[in-house]
Motif scaffolding. Structure first.
Motif, PDB file in Angstrom:
ATOM      1  N   SER A   1      43.536  -4.454 -64.054  1.00 13.07           N
ATOM      2  CA  SER A   1      42.217  -5.053 -63.856  1.00 13.07           C
ATOM      3  C   SER A   1      41.502  -4.297 -62.736  1.00 13.07           C
ATOM      4  CB  SER A   1      42.342  -6.540 -63.488  1.00 13.07           C
ATOM      5  OG  SER A   1      42.813  -7.289 -64.589  1.00 13.07           O
ATOM      6  N   PRO A   2      40.267  -3.864 -62.976  1.00 12.57           N
ATOM      7  CA  PRO A   2      39.594  -2.979 -62.009  1.00 12.57           C
ATOM      8  C   PRO A   2      39.209  -3.682 -60.718  1.00 12.57           C
ATOM      9  CG  PRO A   2      38.081  -3.613 -63.769  1.00 12.57           C
ATOM     10  CD  PRO A   2      39.434  -4.131 -64.162  1.00 12.57           C
ATOM     11  N   TYR A   3      38.802  -2.867 -59.766  1.00 13.72           N
ATOM     12  CA  TYR A   3      38.341  -3.341 -58.463  1.00 13.72           C
ATOM     13  C   TYR A   3      37.215  -4.351 -58.619  1.00 13.72           C
ATOM     14  CZ  TYR A   3      35.563  -3.269 -54.172  1.00 13.72           C
ATOM     15  OH  TYR A   3      34.820  -3.629 -53.076  1.00 13.72           O
ATOM     16  N   SER A   4      37.277  -5.390 -57.799  1.00 12.50           N
ATOM     17  CA  SER A   4      36.243  -6.425 -57.803  1.00 12.50           C
ATOM     18  C   SER A   4      35.392  -6.306 -56.541  1.00 12.50           C
ATOM     19  CB  SER A   4      36.884  -7.823 -57.849  1.00 12.50           C
ATOM     20  OG  SER A   4      35.914  -8.828 -57.616  1.00 12.50           O
ATOM     21  N   PRO A   5      34.081  -6.036 -56.691  1.00 14.13           N
ATOM     22  CA  PRO A   5      33.211  -6.039 -55.500  1.00 14.13           C
ATOM     23  C   PRO A   5      33.145  -7.415 -54.848  1.00 14.13           C
ATOM     24  CG  PRO A   5      32.146  -4.964 -57.377  1.00 14.13           C
ATOM     25  CD  PRO A   5      33.375  -5.643 -57.901  1.00 14.13           C
ATOM     26  N   ALA A   6      33.262  -8.474 -55.650  1.00 13.01           N
ATOM     27  CA  ALA A   6      33.318  -9.828 -55.081  1.00 13.01           C
ATOM     28  C   ALA A   6      34.689 -10.023 -54.440  1.00 13.01           C
ATOM     29  CB  ALA A   6      33.083 -10.869 -56.169  1.00 13.01           C
TER      30      ALA A   6
ATOM     31  N   ARG B   1      42.018  -9.798 -60.538  1.00 14.47           N
ATOM     32  CA  ARG B   1      41.043  -8.780 -60.111  1.00 14.47           C
ATOM     33  C   ARG B   1      41.659  -7.796 -59.114  1.00 14.47           C
ATOM     34  NH1 ARG B   1      35.306 -10.781 -59.532  1.00 14.47           N
ATOM     35  NH2 ARG B   1      35.096 -12.535 -60.969  1.00 14.47           N
ATOM     36  N   GLY B   2      41.469  -6.506 -59.367  1.00 20.10           N
ATOM     37  CA  GLY B   2      41.939  -5.488 -58.446  1.00 20.10           C
ATOM     38  C   GLY B   2      43.437  -5.295 -58.442  1.00 20.10           C
ATOM     39  N   HIS B   3      44.142  -5.883 -59.403  1.00 22.49           N
ATOM     40  CA  HIS B   3      45.593  -5.743 -59.512  1.00 22.49           C
ATOM     41  C   HIS B   3      45.937  -5.120 -60.868  1.00 22.49           C
ATOM     42  CE1 HIS B   3      45.372  -8.571 -56.204  1.00 22.49           C
ATOM     43  NE2 HIS B   3      46.674  -8.480 -56.007  1.00 22.49           N
TER      44      HIS B   3
ATOM     45  N   VAL C   1      41.211  -6.395 -72.977  1.00 24.95           N
ATOM     46  CA  VAL C   1      40.374  -6.660 -71.814  1.00 24.95           C
ATOM     47  C   VAL C   1      39.400  -7.784 -72.140  1.00 24.95           C
ATOM     48  CG1 VAL C   1      38.683  -5.697 -70.212  1.00 24.95           C
ATOM     49  CG2 VAL C   1      40.523  -4.255 -71.086  1.00 24.95           C
ATOM     50  N   ALA C   2      39.250  -8.740 -71.209  1.00 25.89           N
ATOM     51  CA  ALA C   2      38.274  -9.818 -71.351  1.00 25.89           C
ATOM     52  C   ALA C   2      37.195  -9.636 -70.285  1.00 25.89           C
ATOM     53  CB  ALA C   2      38.940 -11.176 -71.189  1.00 25.89           C
ATOM     54  N   ALA C   3      35.939  -9.593 -70.716  1.00 29.38           N
ATOM     55  CA  ALA C   3      34.817  -9.541 -69.781  1.00 29.38           C
ATOM     56  C   ALA C   3      34.427 -10.968 -69.436  1.00 29.38           C
ATOM     57  CB  ALA C   3      33.653  -8.790 -70.405  1.00 29.38           C
ATOM     58  N   VAL C   4      34.847 -11.434 -68.264  1.00 25.86           N
ATOM     59  CA  VAL C   4      34.608 -12.821 -67.859  1.00 25.86           C
ATOM     60  C   VAL C   4      34.188 -12.867 -66.394  1.00 25.86           C
ATOM     61  CG1 VAL C   4      36.270 -13.760 -69.527  1.00 25.86           C
ATOM     62  CG2 VAL C   4      37.031 -13.212 -67.215  1.00 25.86           C
ATOM     63  N   ASN C   5      33.324 -13.811 -66.069  1.00 25.12           N
ATOM     64  CA  ASN C   5      32.965 -14.130 -64.686  1.00 25.12           C
ATOM     65  C   ASN C   5      32.546 -12.896 -63.889  1.00 25.12           C
ATOM     66  OD1 ASN C   5      32.555 -16.031 -62.676  1.00 25.12           O
ATOM     67  ND2 ASN C   5      34.659 -15.940 -61.907  1.00 25.12           N
ATOM     68  N   GLY C   6      31.849 -11.966 -64.537  1.00 23.74           N
ATOM     69  CA  GLY C   6      31.352 -10.787 -63.851  1.00 23.74           C
ATOM     70  C   GLY C   6      32.378  -9.720 -63.587  1.00 23.74           C
ATOM     71  N   THR C   7      33.530  -9.786 -64.256  1.00 20.26           N
ATOM     72  CA  THR C   7      34.568  -8.781 -64.058  1.00 20.26           C
ATOM     73  C   THR C   7      35.279  -8.530 -65.381  1.00 20.26           C
ATOM     74  OG1 THR C   7      36.413  -8.129 -62.619  1.00 20.26           O
ATOM     75  CG2 THR C   7      36.441 -10.388 -63.477  1.00 20.26           C
ATOM     76  N   SER C   8      36.258  -7.629 -65.359  1.00 19.45           N
ATOM     77  CA  SER C   8      37.088  -7.359 -66.530  1.00 19.45           C
ATOM     78  C   SER C   8      38.532  -7.678 -66.189  1.00 19.45           C
ATOM     79  CB  SER C   8      36.967  -5.888 -66.956  1.00 19.45           C
ATOM     80  OG  SER C   8      35.647  -5.580 -67.334  1.00 19.45           O
ATOM     81  N   LEU C   9      39.176  -8.473 -67.026  1.00 22.47           N
ATOM     82  CA  LEU C   9      40.571  -8.836 -66.798  1.00 22.47           C
ATOM     83  C   LEU C   9      41.428  -8.299 -67.928  1.00 22.47           C
ATOM     84  CD1 LEU C   9      40.284 -12.595 -65.715  1.00 22.47           C
ATOM     85  CD2 LEU C   9      40.460 -10.581 -64.234  1.00 22.47           C
ATOM     86  N   HIS C  10      42.426  -7.540 -67.573  1.00 27.09           N
ATOM     87  CA  HIS C  10      43.417  -7.133 -68.556  1.00 27.09           C
ATOM     88  C   HIS C  10      44.368  -8.303 -68.772  1.00 27.09           C
ATOM     89  CE1 HIS C  10      42.858  -2.777 -69.354  1.00 27.09           C
ATOM     90  NE2 HIS C  10      42.128  -2.867 -68.255  1.00 27.09           N
ATOM     91  N   TYR C  11      44.590  -8.640 -70.024  1.00 26.58           N
ATOM     92  CA  TYR C  11      45.423  -9.797 -70.326  1.00 26.58           C
ATOM     93  C   TYR C  11      46.309  -9.495 -71.529  1.00 26.58           C
ATOM     94  CZ  TYR C  11      42.485 -10.801 -74.381  1.00 26.58           C
ATOM     95  OH  TYR C  11      41.821 -10.709 -75.586  1.00 26.58           O
ATOM     96  N   ARG C  12      47.275 -10.386 -71.751  1.00 25.61           N
ATOM     97  CA  ARG C  12      48.156 -10.277 -72.905  1.00 25.61           C
ATOM     98  C   ARG C  12      48.458 -11.682 -73.415  1.00 25.61           C
ATOM     99  NH1 ARG C  12      54.415  -8.023 -72.976  1.00 25.61           N
ATOM    100  NH2 ARG C  12      54.703  -8.109 -75.237  1.00 25.61           N
TER     101      ARG C  12
ATOM    102  N   GLU D   1      38.199 -19.817 -61.314  1.00 24.10           N
ATOM    103  CA  GLU D   1      37.078 -19.709 -62.254  1.00 24.10           C
ATOM    104  C   GLU D   1      37.351 -18.621 -63.296  1.00 24.10           C
ATOM    105  OE1 GLU D   1      33.407 -20.138 -64.172  1.00 24.10           O
ATOM    106  OE2 GLU D   1      34.418 -21.477 -62.765  1.00 24.10           O
ATOM    107  N   ASP D   2      37.980 -17.516 -62.874  1.00 25.49           N
ATOM    108  CA  ASP D   2      38.362 -16.461 -63.827  1.00 25.49           C
ATOM    109  C   ASP D   2      39.282 -17.022 -64.908  1.00 25.49           C
ATOM    110  OD1 ASP D   2      36.922 -14.599 -62.369  1.00 25.49           O
ATOM    111  OD2 ASP D   2      38.685 -13.671 -61.444  1.00 25.49           O
ATOM    112  N   ILE D   3      40.238 -17.836 -64.492  1.00 30.94           N
ATOM    113  CA  ILE D   3      41.193 -18.412 -65.441  1.00 30.94           C
ATOM    114  C   ILE D   3      40.485 -19.329 -66.428  1.00 30.94           C
ATOM    115  CG2 ILE D   3      43.200 -19.942 -65.662  1.00 30.94           C
ATOM    116  CD1 ILE D   3      44.074 -18.834 -62.873  1.00 30.94           C
ATOM    117  N   LYS D   4      39.607 -20.175 -65.909  1.00 30.88           N
ATOM    118  CA  LYS D   4      38.860 -21.066 -66.802  1.00 30.88           C
ATOM    119  C   LYS D   4      38.064 -20.264 -67.830  1.00 30.88           C
ATOM    120  CE  LYS D   4      34.857 -23.017 -65.824  1.00 30.88           C
ATOM    121  NZ  LYS D   4      34.035 -22.862 -67.061  1.00 30.88           N
ATOM    122  N   GLN D   5      37.388 -19.215 -67.361  1.00 28.83           N
ATOM    123  CA  GLN D   5      36.584 -18.414 -68.279  1.00 28.83           C
ATOM    124  C   GLN D   5      37.452 -17.584 -69.225  1.00 28.83           C
ATOM    125  OE1 GLN D   5      33.052 -16.452 -67.006  1.00 28.83           O
ATOM    126  NE2 GLN D   5      32.605 -17.930 -65.376  1.00 28.83           N
TER     127      GLN D   5
END
Length: 290
Positions: A59-64, A54-56, A3-14, A73-77
């Motif tokens: 990766s958890p629900y995004s309030p934004a 986000r939300g998929h 998990v990456a904590a980026v841009n105010g959210t958490s993204l599951h990545y590989r 922006e998520d990808i850049k971060q």
């Protein structure tokens, strides 16, 4: 999956493999699992990065609210988080619009773009009708399971693969998935495409009749572009049994032509396999699986 904590959210990545980085972007409802064949094959000589929007998936629900600019922006971060200065970017279907948005917003971060069955706008009646239908089904809890089943089945080659895609899609949040579908209805970057100075590879199936107009549009608008049509294939090119081998070999060879540092690995592959060569604007038969 980390998990990456980026841009105010958490993204599951590989991340798989070493070498030239390439990040993949999935369409709505599906997840990074749709790129399983790209991870398995391209990671032999490239650094393959996949993530759940986000939300998929995981990766958890995004309030934004999900927008293409936010995902770019998520990808850049995410690249910052992984300490990757430059990468290739590959978007499948609606994910191709996000890839274009990311290249436009952050041109110094991308070596080139690969657009698979993609569009820069939804401007024909048929596609807009399909998006409206999917947007409506994704926003209604009673029809949402049917949509997940249909999209998972359409991108699978077996019951096992369908179950895997369904399982990952099931983890997504209906609100963010609905936002992804809905945003794609009115998004367009067509008039900005002339600004892109990075090379772009277009990959389409020659039986994907609904998207032929979009391949022609991108071929006309992008300054540095090559088009490869995959013979006897429809829209779902990256997915199992559709055309993953043709797609992966084309990507590998094209990256080698764009980035001389990757040429040695490309040359090894060309000695081993008969191939598909980018830039010929011809039809190509699918290669045997690795």
């Amino acid at each position: 999956m980390p998990v990456a904590a980026v841009n105010g959210t958490s993204l599951h990545y590989r991340v798989g493999g070493e070498g030239v980085p390439i990040v993949f972007i999935h369409p709505p409802l599906l997840t990074s699992a749709v790129f399983a064949y790209q991870m398995a094959q391209l990671s032999a000589d490239m650094k393959v990065i996949t993530f759940d929007i986000r939300g998929h998936g995981r990766s958890p629900y995004s309030p934004a609210p999900v927008t293409f600019e936010l995902i770019a922006e998520d990808i850049k971060q995410l690249l910052d988080y992984l300490e990757i200065e430059k990468a290739f970017i590959c978007g499948y279907s609606t994910g191709g619009e996000i890839a274009m948005e990311a290249m436009l917003a952050y041109p110094d971060r991308f070596l080139g773009g690969i657009l698979i069955s993609a569009q820069s706008e939804a401007s024909d009646v048929l596609l807009r009708g399909v998006i409206r239908l999917m947007s409506g089904m994704s926003g209604w809890r009673l029809s949402f399971p049917l949509l997940k089943f249909a999209i998972s089945q359409g991108n699978a080659d077996s019951k096992e693969t369908q179950r895997n895609l369904w399982r990952d899609a099931k983890g997504g949040d209906i609100r963010n998935i609905h936002q992804y579908f809905k945003y794609s209805l009115n998004y367009t970057c067509t008039k900005r495409l002339s600004r892109l100075q990075t090379p772009v590879l277009l990959l389409y199936g020659d039986k994907d009749r609904a998207f032929k107009r979009y391949s022609a549009l991108l071929l006309r608008e992008l300054p540095h572009v090559e088009l490869v049509m995959i013979s006897k294939k429809k829209h779902q090119l990256p997915t199992p049994t559709k055309a993953p081998d043709s797609i992966n070999e084309t990507i590998r060879r094209w990256v080698g032509t764009v980035l001389p540092a990757g040429k040695e690995a490309v040359d090894r592959e060309e000695e081993r396999l008969p191939g598909i060569y980018p830039g010929d604007h011809a039809d190509y038969a699918e290669q045997p699986r690795l």
